[in-house]
Design an enzyme around this catalytic site. Structure first.
Site, PDB file in Angstrom:
ATOM      1  N   CYS A  20       5.654  -5.337  16.014  1.00 39.88           N
ATOM      2  CA  CYS A  20       5.063  -4.391  16.964  1.00 39.88           C
ATOM      3  C   CYS A  20       3.612  -4.798  17.227  1.00 39.88           C
ATOM      4  O   CYS A  20       2.865  -5.075  16.299  1.00 39.88           O
ATOM      5  CB  CYS A  20       5.134  -2.965  16.422  1.00 39.88           C
ATOM      6  SG  CYS A  20       6.812  -2.413  16.129  1.00 39.88           S
ATOM      7  N   CYS A  44      -2.347   2.251   8.055  1.00 37.07           N
ATOM      8  CA  CYS A  44      -1.315   1.262   8.339  1.00 37.07           C
ATOM      9  C   CYS A  44      -1.692  -0.195   8.084  1.00 37.07           C
ATOM     10  O   CYS A  44      -1.994  -0.937   9.021  1.00 37.07           O
ATOM     11  CB  CYS A  44      -0.866   1.398   9.787  1.00 37.07           C
ATOM     12  SG  CYS A  44      -0.622   3.084  10.277  1.00 37.07           S
ATOM     13  N   GLU A 104       0.827  -1.207   0.000  1.00 34.22           N
ATOM     14  CA  GLU A 104       0.000   0.000   0.000  1.00 34.22           C
ATOM     15  C   GLU A 104       0.859   1.255   0.000  1.00 34.22           C
ATOM     16  O   GLU A 104       1.971   1.255   0.506  1.00 34.22           O
ATOM     17  CB  GLU A 104      -0.809   0.088   1.288  1.00 34.22           C
ATOM     18  CG  GLU A 104      -1.617  -1.115   1.598  1.00 34.22           C
ATOM     19  CD  GLU A 104      -2.267  -0.985   2.980  1.00 34.22           C
ATOM     20  OE1 GLU A 104      -2.996  -1.893   3.329  1.00 34.22           O
ATOM     21  OE2 GLU A 104      -2.036   0.020   3.675  1.00 34.22           O
TER      22      GLU A 104
HETATM   23  N1  SAH Z   1       8.877   0.097  10.511  1.00 36.23           N
HETATM   24  C1  SAH Z   1       8.998   1.505  10.485  1.00 36.23           C
HETATM   25  C2  SAH Z   1       8.109   2.183   9.465  1.00 36.23           C
HETATM   26  C3  SAH Z   1       6.706   1.650   9.313  1.00 36.23           C
HETATM   27  S1  SAH Z   1       5.585   1.930  10.643  1.00 36.23           S
HETATM   28  C4  SAH Z   1       8.777   2.073  11.868  1.00 36.23           C
HETATM   29  O1  SAH Z   1       8.514   1.299  12.776  1.00 36.23           O
HETATM   30  O2  SAH Z   1       8.910   3.257  12.047  1.00 36.23           O
HETATM   31  C5  SAH Z   1       5.233   3.633  10.509  1.00 36.23           C
HETATM   32  C6  SAH Z   1       4.609   4.251  11.732  1.00 36.23           C
HETATM   33  O3  SAH Z   1       3.224   3.905  11.844  1.00 36.23           O
HETATM   34  C7  SAH Z   1       5.270   3.767  12.993  1.00 36.23           C
HETATM   35  O4  SAH Z   1       5.514   4.811  13.880  1.00 36.23           O
HETATM   36  C8  SAH Z   1       4.231   2.798  13.504  1.00 36.23           C
HETATM   37  O5  SAH Z   1       4.444   2.539  14.832  1.00 36.23           O
HETATM   38  C9  SAH Z   1       2.951   3.521  13.162  1.00 36.23           C
HETATM   39  N2  SAH Z   1       1.727   2.716  13.240  1.00 36.23           N
HETATM   40  C10 SAH Z   1       1.588   1.400  13.053  1.00 36.23           C
HETATM   41  N3  SAH Z   1       0.314   1.007  13.267  1.00 36.23           N
HETATM   42  C11 SAH Z   1      -0.381   2.118  13.592  1.00 36.23           C
HETATM   43  C12 SAH Z   1      -1.757   2.381  13.895  1.00 36.23           C
HETATM   44  N4  SAH Z   1      -2.657   1.416  13.891  1.00 36.23           N
HETATM   45  N5  SAH Z   1      -2.117   3.651  14.186  1.00 36.23           N
HETATM   46  C13 SAH Z   1      -1.203   4.658  14.143  1.00 36.23           C
HETATM   47  N6  SAH Z   1       0.090   4.477  13.838  1.00 36.23           N
HETATM   48  C14 SAH Z   1       0.511   3.226  13.572  1.00 36.23           C
END
Ligand code: SAH
Length: 340
Positions: free
Chosen positions: A113, A330, A89
């Site tokens: 995560c 995301c 995406e």
């Molecule tokens: N792996 C990298 C980049 C991808 S995640 C990183 O961890 O930074 C990009 C951002 O989106 C990260 O800060 C992640 O924690 C956040 N993110 C993931 N799921 C989310 C959600 N459901 N709501 C808001 N932010 C989210």
């Protein structure tokens, strides 16, 4: 076969030299690809037929295809199918200062995560630099406009795909190509320390964002398995080193999860952690997903958290909300598509 978008300008020069051609062919091909935006080698009318045939034998042009777009006022969400059938995406956001795209860097993600939808699919493979470049080209084509900013914050951990990330930056930054200034590019990592060290020596001035999400090891261990390998104190040391070497400001992303990391105590602890650093904090209202059970913090809690940080004179913003209506958050479009 390799995508031609995977080649940096210098690599294309080397390629042409290796097949006994003049360097300027690389300039011509780059013009066709990135200025005129042709979709086939046959349209490259100043290149001889024999050479076109060689290019066709060595490269493909279109490698990813647009599967679906969801549109809202300020945000479009794109689902792409890769040539091996995998899905990724990208999200386009319209700001008053321009348009930014959030691109994916991997199919799936191994960082695990707990709150993140993307990580429910383990890493299948890295994206090539070409596949990252094409997300930009396809979205620009859709909106018929140039994108001004890029964030590598979609599906995947870019520092777990470091070489392709670097190549991607070289390609999109090239002036006679897509020409996005490196200061308009931001890479986000969950905190892979050795790569932050390498990144501090990267010759492009790309912005660094760290997904912090917790002010201490106890909470961070619970939310982000990477914290076991690279705990918070070591991560902060590395970031201080990065700031010292580059003299650049770092962004800390902090998702607010109700009852987990959004207390006043957490806000104060966060301030202690970041005191004196050249940084800014981006508070992210959590986009709830059906599958993971975490809840977004209440509005008042978010603004209280913000106020505490502000009062301590640390730069802080609350991320503007994009796309929660169109499941733009995301990894949700992909997981809907694949019925995960
Ligand atoms: N792996 C990298 C980049 C991808 S995640 C990183 O961890 O930074 C990009 C951002 O989106 C990260 O800060 C992640 O924690 C956040 N993110 C993931 N799921 C989310 C959600 N459901 N709501 C808001 N932010 C989210």
């Amino acid at each position: 076969m390799e995508s031609i978008y995977n080649k940096s300008f210098n690599e294309l020069v080397t390629y042409f030299e290796s097949i006994g051609q003049k360097k300027f062919k690389a300039t011509q091909v780059f013009e066709w690809l990135y200025l005129k935006r042709v979709k086939s080698f046959d349209e490259m009318s100043n290149i001889k037929k024999e050479l076109i045939d060689v290019l066709k034998d060595d490269f493909v042009i279109e490698d990813i295809s647009l599967d679906k777009v969801e549109r809202d006022v300020e945000v479009n969400k794109y689902l792409f199918t890769l040539n091996d059938g995998n899905h990724i995406e990208s999200v386009l956001m319209r700001h008053d200062y321009g348009t930014s795209i959030c691109i994916s860097s991997q199919v799936g993600c191994n960082m695990g995560c707990r709150f993140c939808e993307s990580g429910r699919l383990k890493k299948v493979r890295n994206l090539t630099a070409g596949e990252m470049v094409e997300q930009i080209l396809k979205v620009e084509e859709d909106i018929n406009m140039r994108i001004t900013h890029v964030v590598i914050m979609g599906i995947g951990e870019p520092f777990d795909n470091f070489d392709n990330f670097k190549r991607f930056v070289e390609i999109v930054n090239y002036q006679k190509g897509i020409n996005i200034g490196s200061r308009h590019i931001t890479v986000s990592t969950c905190g892979i320390i050795p790569k932050i060290r390498e990144f501090s020596l990267f010759p492009y001035q790309v912005n660094l964002a760290i997904s912090l999400h917790a002010p201490n090891n106890r909470i961070r261990d619970m939310l982000m398995p990477i914290n076991k390998a690279y705990p918070l104190d070591k991560l902060m040391e590395e970031i201080k080193h990065y700031i010292k070497i580059t003299n650049r400001r770092v962004t800390f992303e902090y998702i607010l999860l109700s009852g987990i990391n959004d207390t006043e105590e957490c806000a104060n602890e966060l301030c202690d952690l970041l005191k004196g650093l050249n940084c800014y904090v981006n508070l992210i209202p959590y986009n709830e997903t059906n599958n993971l059970g975490y809840k977004r913090s209440k509005k008042d809690t978010i603004s209280n958290f913000y106020d505490i940080i502000k009062k301590r004179k640390i730069n802080v913003t609350i991320r503007r909300e994009f796309g929660s209506k169109i499941s733009a958050a995301c990894g949700q479009l992909r997981s809907k598509k694949e019925d995960l």
